[in-house]
Scaffold this active site. Structure first.
Site, short mmCIF file in Angstrom:
data_model
loop_
_atom_site.label_atom_id
_atom_site.label_comp_id
_atom_site.label_asym_id
_atom_site.label_seq_id
_atom_site.Cartn_x
_atom_site.Cartn_y
_atom_site.Cartn_z
N TYR A 62 0.83 -1.21 0.00
CA TYR A 62 0.00 0.00 0.00
C TYR A 62 0.87 1.26 0.00
CZ TYR A 62 -3.63 -3.34 1.39
OH TYR A 62 -4.48 -4.41 1.45
N HIS A 127 -0.14 -11.95 0.50
CA HIS A 127 -0.98 -10.90 -0.09
C HIS A 127 -1.33 -11.19 -1.56
CE1 HIS A 127 -1.57 -6.23 -0.42
NE2 HIS A 127 -2.66 -6.91 -0.75
P1 NAD Z 1 -13.43 0.11 1.32
O1 NAD Z 1 -14.57 -0.58 0.68
O2 NAD Z 1 -13.25 0.01 2.77
O3 NAD Z 1 -13.51 1.63 0.83
C1 NAD Z 1 -12.54 2.57 1.17
C2 NAD Z 1 -12.92 3.91 0.58
O4 NAD Z 1 -14.12 4.37 1.23
C3 NAD Z 1 -11.87 4.97 0.86
O5 NAD Z 1 -11.89 5.90 -0.19
C4 NAD Z 1 -12.38 5.61 2.13
O6 NAD Z 1 -11.87 6.89 2.30
C5 NAD Z 1 -13.87 5.60 1.89
N1 NAD Z 1 -14.69 5.66 3.12
C6 NAD Z 1 -14.49 5.04 4.31
N2 NAD Z 1 -15.47 5.34 5.19
C7 NAD Z 1 -16.33 6.16 4.53
C8 NAD Z 1 -17.54 6.81 4.90
N3 NAD Z 1 -18.06 6.66 6.10
N4 NAD Z 1 -18.16 7.58 3.96
C9 NAD Z 1 -17.64 7.73 2.72
N5 NAD Z 1 -16.50 7.14 2.31
C10 NAD Z 1 -15.84 6.36 3.21
O7 NAD Z 1 -12.10 -0.44 0.55
P2 NAD Z 1 -10.61 -0.68 0.97
O8 NAD Z 1 -9.99 0.46 1.69
O9 NAD Z 1 -9.92 -1.17 -0.26
O10 NAD Z 1 -10.70 -1.94 1.95
C11 NAD Z 1 -10.55 -1.85 3.33
C12 NAD Z 1 -9.22 -2.39 3.81
O11 NAD Z 1 -9.19 -3.82 3.65
C13 NAD Z 1 -7.98 -1.89 3.06
O12 NAD Z 1 -7.59 -0.62 3.55
C14 NAD Z 1 -7.01 -2.99 3.35
O13 NAD Z 1 -6.49 -2.84 4.66
C15 NAD Z 1 -7.88 -4.24 3.30
N6 NAD Z 1 -7.92 -4.87 1.96
C16 NAD Z 1 -7.09 -5.92 1.72
C17 NAD Z 1 -7.07 -6.52 0.47
C18 NAD Z 1 -6.16 -7.67 0.21
O14 NAD Z 1 -5.49 -8.13 1.12
N7 NAD Z 1 -6.05 -8.15 -0.98
C19 NAD Z 1 -7.90 -6.04 -0.55
C20 NAD Z 1 -8.76 -4.99 -0.27
C21 NAD Z 1 -8.76 -4.42 0.99
#
Ligand code: NAD
Length: 322
Positions: A62, A127
């Site tokens: 990230y 990952h």
């Molecule tokens: P998410 O669906 O959580 O969306 C994140 C987006 O939504 C960001 O732009 C954030 O600023 C916004 N957001 C958060 N709260 C909000 C609210 N209340 N109102 C409006 N917008 C809001 O997607 P993500 O960040 O990709 O997934 C969450 C976490 O999961 C990642 O940060 C990561 O740690 C993990 N993840 C891991 C993998 C993997 O291992 N392959 C893949 C995806 C995500």
């Protein structure tokens, strides 16, 4: 925002860990969804911890290591004992590409711990394993992670990725108790709930279940997804229409989407990416409201109706496995 109702803790498979139902996804701290200043990153982590979020997820991938560095600074600034929070990071995926060799992942954990300013992580994930031959994960990477576990640098081992078949492929081929946790993303939300079919299998094996991206990486937000989002134009348009419908009714699509994902208690924690104190406040308030008042069934089913033509539509990820 002080709250009388604490954020619910849920057990993570057989690990003995109890994770807050809302987990902190730290990919936004790597500027993945727009620039976040260091002071905002630290304040966001502080607010999350103070409102009861005890689980923080990051990866060297990230922001090309930036997320790990920012999360490390945020956690250090808390000034609380290490056992009060749970941290996961990952290995095998880097800005430079994929490398799940034993040598690389063994070096990777030391680099991650240095950036995070920690002595150990609670969970070390492989990952996005669908980008390499899964047999390498089974025969080389996981044995290397078991050695790391013996050193105490990681307490538990996880695997992450998009296609759900990768989880059964690996879990069917490693000894029980080897892989403790899976992290699935974009498969338990209003538009795609296919993870549900895998839950009985995972539970029967005592695997901890982390579901990430309840907002479908920005699809289920008023401001919409980032440019790099892999969803088809059709899926993006349907989510936009659902967001507009909610706005018109004075509702917030992100709140409803998070309610939906949090409602299934077989999922140990829902990881939401957060980049501001405001988002932390909103997401914790959503979880508390769900626990105290319940979910907005009516509007959720209306959104499900709008999204029905694209229900469970996903996108390709990884290599063709032979
Ligand atoms: P998410 O669906 O959580 O969306 C994140 C987006 O939504 C960001 O732009 C954030 O600023 C916004 N957001 C958060 N709260 C909000 C609210 N209340 N109102 C409006 N917008 C809001 O997607 P993500 O960040 O990709 O997934 C969450 C976490 O999961 C990642 O940060 C990561 O740690 C993990 N993840 C891991 C993998 C993997 O291992 N392959 C893949 C995806 C995500």
């Amino acid at each position: 925002m002080a709250t009388a109702t604490p954020l619910e803790l849920r057990p993570l498979g057989n690990t003995g860990l109890k994770l807050s139902c809302v987990g902190f996804g730290a990919s936004p701290l790597g500027n993945v969804f727009g620039v976040v200043s260091e002071s905002d990153a630290i304040a966001t982590v502080r607010q999350a911890f103070s409102l009861g979020i005890n689980f923080f997820d990051t990866s060297p991938y990230y922001g090309g290591t930036l997320s790990e560095k920012m999360l490390g600074k945020g956690l250090k600034a808390l000034g609380v004992p290490r056992n009060e929070y749970i941290v996961s990071t990952k290995c095998g995926r880097y800005k430079e590409g994929f490398d799940f060799s034993a040598e690389r992942v063994t070096r990777s954990i030391d680099e991650s711990l240095e950036r995070l300013q920690l002595d150990y992580v609670d969970i070390l994930h492989c990952h996005d394993i669908e980008f390499v031959a899964l047999d390498q994960i089974v025969t080389e990477t996981i044995p290397a992670l078991l050695k790391i576990k013996e050193t105490g640098k990681a307490r538990f081992i996880g695997i992450t990725g998009l296609p759900l078949e990768i989880f059964t492929y690996v879990l069917d081929r490693v000894p029980p108790g080897t892989v403790d946790v899976i992290l699935s993303y974009c498969h338990y939300g209003i538009n795609d709930s296919t993870l549900e079919d895998l839950l009985p299998y995972l539970k029967s094996k005592g695997i901890g279940i982390i579901s990430a991206s309840p907002l479908a990486m920005g699809l289920l937000t008023e401001s919409g997804p980032p440019k790099w989002h892999p969803a088809s134009p059709e899926l993006q348009a349907a989510c936009q229409a659902a967001a507009a419908y909610c706005k018109e009714k004075g509702k917030n699509i992100s709140k409803l989407a998070l309610q939906y994902s949090l409602s299934n208690k077989d999922i140990s924690t829902v990881l939401v990416g957060m980049n501001s104190v405001k988002q932390v406040d909103e997401n914790v308030a959503t979880a508390i409201e769900l626990a105290t008042v319940g979910k907005d069934e009516k509007t959720i089913s209306e959104i499900e109706g709008i999204l029905n033509p694209v229900k469970n539509q996903t996108w390709p990820s990884g290599i063709q496995q032979s």
